[in-house]
Design a protein around this motif. Structure first.
Motif, PDB file in Angstrom:
ATOM      1  N   SER A  80       9.785   5.990  -0.101  1.00 25.67           N
ATOM      2  CA  SER A  80       8.494   5.993  -0.786  1.00 25.67           C
ATOM      3  C   SER A  80       7.384   6.205   0.234  1.00 25.67           C
ATOM      4  CB  SER A  80       8.257   4.680  -1.541  1.00 25.67           C
ATOM      5  OG  SER A  80       8.270   3.571  -0.649  1.00 25.67           O
ATOM      6  N   VAL A  81       6.289   6.820  -0.213  1.00 27.76           N
ATOM      7  CA  VAL A  81       5.125   7.048   0.640  1.00 27.76           C
ATOM      8  C   VAL A  81       4.321   5.760   0.744  1.00 27.76           C
ATOM      9  CG1 VAL A  81       2.977   8.342   0.899  1.00 27.76           C
ATOM     10  CG2 VAL A  81       5.035   9.489   0.053  1.00 27.76           C
ATOM     11  N   LEU A  82       3.915   5.414   1.955  1.00 26.31           N
ATOM     12  CA  LEU A  82       3.160   4.182   2.174  1.00 26.31           C
ATOM     13  C   LEU A  82       1.697   4.341   1.778  1.00 26.31           C
ATOM     14  CD1 LEU A  82       4.419   3.073   5.703  1.00 26.31           C
ATOM     15  CD2 LEU A  82       4.939   1.976   3.531  1.00 26.31           C
ATOM     16  N   ALA A  83       1.125   3.256   1.314  1.00 25.11           N
ATOM     17  CA  ALA A  83      -0.322   3.133   1.164  1.00 25.11           C
ATOM     18  C   ALA A  83      -0.721   1.842   1.849  1.00 25.11           C
ATOM     19  CB  ALA A  83      -0.714   3.094  -0.313  1.00 25.11           C
ATOM     20  N   TYR A  84      -1.666   1.938   2.799  1.00 26.01           N
ATOM     21  CA  TYR A  84      -2.109   0.748   3.528  1.00 26.01           C
ATOM     22  C   TYR A  84      -3.631   0.727   3.589  1.00 26.01           C
ATOM     23  CZ  TYR A  84      -0.795   4.354   6.984  1.00 26.01           C
ATOM     24  OH  TYR A  84      -0.566   5.537   7.646  1.00 26.01           O
ATOM     25  N   PRO A  85      -4.262   0.468   2.441  1.00 27.51           N
ATOM     26  CA  PRO A  85      -5.726   0.431   2.400  1.00 27.51           C
ATOM     27  C   PRO A  85      -6.276  -0.684   3.302  1.00 27.51           C
ATOM     28  CG  PRO A  85      -4.776  -0.543   0.424  1.00 27.51           C
ATOM     29  CD  PRO A  85      -3.642   0.072   1.183  1.00 27.51           C
ATOM     30  N   PRO A  86      -7.508  -0.485   3.829  1.00 25.55           N
ATOM     31  CA  PRO A  86      -8.457   0.568   3.461  1.00 25.55           C
ATOM     32  C   PRO A  86      -8.280   1.880   4.214  1.00 25.55           C
ATOM     33  CG  PRO A  86      -9.497  -0.949   4.980  1.00 25.55           C
ATOM     34  CD  PRO A  86      -8.130  -1.511   4.705  1.00 25.55           C
ATOM     35  N   GLN A  87      -7.314   1.963   5.161  1.00 31.69           N
ATOM     36  CA  GLN A  87      -7.137   3.206   5.913  1.00 31.69           C
ATOM     37  C   GLN A  87      -6.305   4.197   5.110  1.00 31.69           C
ATOM     38  OE1 GLN A  87      -8.985   3.360   8.557  1.00 31.69           O
ATOM     39  NE2 GLN A  87      -9.459   1.199   8.304  1.00 31.69           N
ATOM     40  N   PRO A  88      -6.616   5.507   5.197  1.00 28.52           N
ATOM     41  CA  PRO A  88      -5.821   6.508   4.489  1.00 28.52           C
ATOM     42  C   PRO A  88      -4.514   6.792   5.215  1.00 28.52           C
ATOM     43  CG  PRO A  88      -7.527   7.576   5.774  1.00 28.52           C
ATOM     44  CD  PRO A  88      -7.760   6.095   5.923  1.00 28.52           C
ATOM     45  N   ASN A  89      -3.507   7.203   4.475  1.00 29.05           N
ATOM     46  CA  ASN A  89      -2.232   7.605   5.060  1.00 29.05           C
ATOM     47  C   ASN A  89      -2.351   9.063   5.506  1.00 29.05           C
ATOM     48  OD1 ASN A  89       0.387   8.404   5.652  1.00 29.05           O
ATOM     49  ND2 ASN A  89       1.303   7.287   3.954  1.00 29.05           N
ATOM     50  N   LEU A  90      -2.502   9.268   6.812  1.00 32.53           N
ATOM     51  CA  LEU A  90      -2.611  10.606   7.387  1.00 32.53           C
ATOM     52  C   LEU A  90      -1.373  10.959   8.208  1.00 32.53           C
ATOM     53  CD1 LEU A  90      -6.339  10.521   8.585  1.00 32.53           C
ATOM     54  CD2 LEU A  90      -5.428  11.573   6.507  1.00 32.53           C
ATOM     55  N   GLY A  91      -0.276  10.266   7.937  1.00 38.94           N
ATOM     56  CA  GLY A  91       0.942  10.554   8.673  1.00 38.94           C
ATOM     57  C   GLY A  91       0.861  10.147  10.125  1.00 38.94           C
TER      58      GLY A  91
END
Length: 230
Positions: A28-39
């Motif tokens: 699954s693709v990560l989401a770690y707010p508040p920073q965007p997932n830019l790889g």
């Protein structure tokens, strides 16, 4: 993706294994707010998990900012810290053997030195310091807590990727001993692991002519590291 940029990057993802890494699933693709997932480049050292289940990783975003990110629900959701600039590849370890409390981050920064930051469990960073006793040829290094001591492995020179050494600190990383020389020849990236009363294992790149000829593993007894693990 190695060395991602804003023009060329993937997405940070996670996968799960329940058989000691023999098979992997549930990508699954990560989401770690508040920073965007830019790889961003995760690690490249290992993540850590506290006694309360909290999981922590560090990553460098393609815009070269460093963040700490964590999950308090076993990877279902993630949060990230504010970004810090001027830091390269970092390694993290709990300062307390309980696995609860502040986290020490040690980072590649160039300039023949290493940077350190103390973080709260909530992802609030302290000041960046440059501890005496740690030198670096602008290469990765790795940090662990071994029975209450901080151990750090890297190429212990200022001008070549060589002289793989493991150093010890008993004052939460403020000062470091001269360490144990593991390999005097070419050497680069590394990762130590605590083996309790059996000492410490070290996985590292090394060779006779180049640091990238082999990935080798050695075990170092506690007696060589200045005493037993607590």
């Amino acid at each position: 993706m190695n060395n991602p940029s804003l023009a060329r990057h993937g997405l940070d993802m996670q996968m799960w294994s329940s058989d000691d890494g023999l098979s992997w699933s549930n990508a699954s693709v990560l989401a770690y707010p508040p920073q965007p997932n830019l790889g961003g480049l995760i690690g490249p050292s290992v993540g850590i998990q506290g006694a309360n289940g909290a999981i922590y990783f560090s990553q460098i975003s393609p815009n070269r900012n460093k963040t700490l990110y964590w999950s308090n629900d076993f990877g279902v959701t993630w949060s990230s810290s504010r970004p810090l600039s001027g830091l390269g590849e970092c390694s993290i370890a709990f300062l307390d053997t309980s696995g609860i409390g502040d986290i020490l981050m040690n980072c590649r920064v160039g300039g023949e030195k290493r940077a350190q930051i103390r973080w709260t469990p909530e992802g609030v960073p302290g000041s960046i310091t440059y501890p005496a006793g740690l030198i670096d040829p602008n290469c990765q290094g790795a940090l662990i807590n071994h029975g209450g001591r901080m151990l750090f492995s890297n190429a212990n020179t200022t001008n070549s990727r060589s002289h793989m050494t493991v150093k010890s600190s008993r004052d939460e990383g403020m000062s470091w001993d001269e360490g144990v020389l593991v390999w005097a020849g070419p050497a680069a990236y590394s990762q130590p692991v605590s083996m309790g009363s059996d000492g410490v294992g070290l996985l590292f790149e090394c060779g006779k002519e180049s640091p990238y000829e082999t990935i080798s593993f050695v075990s170092i007894p506690n007696a060589k590291l200045g005493g037993t693990a607590n």
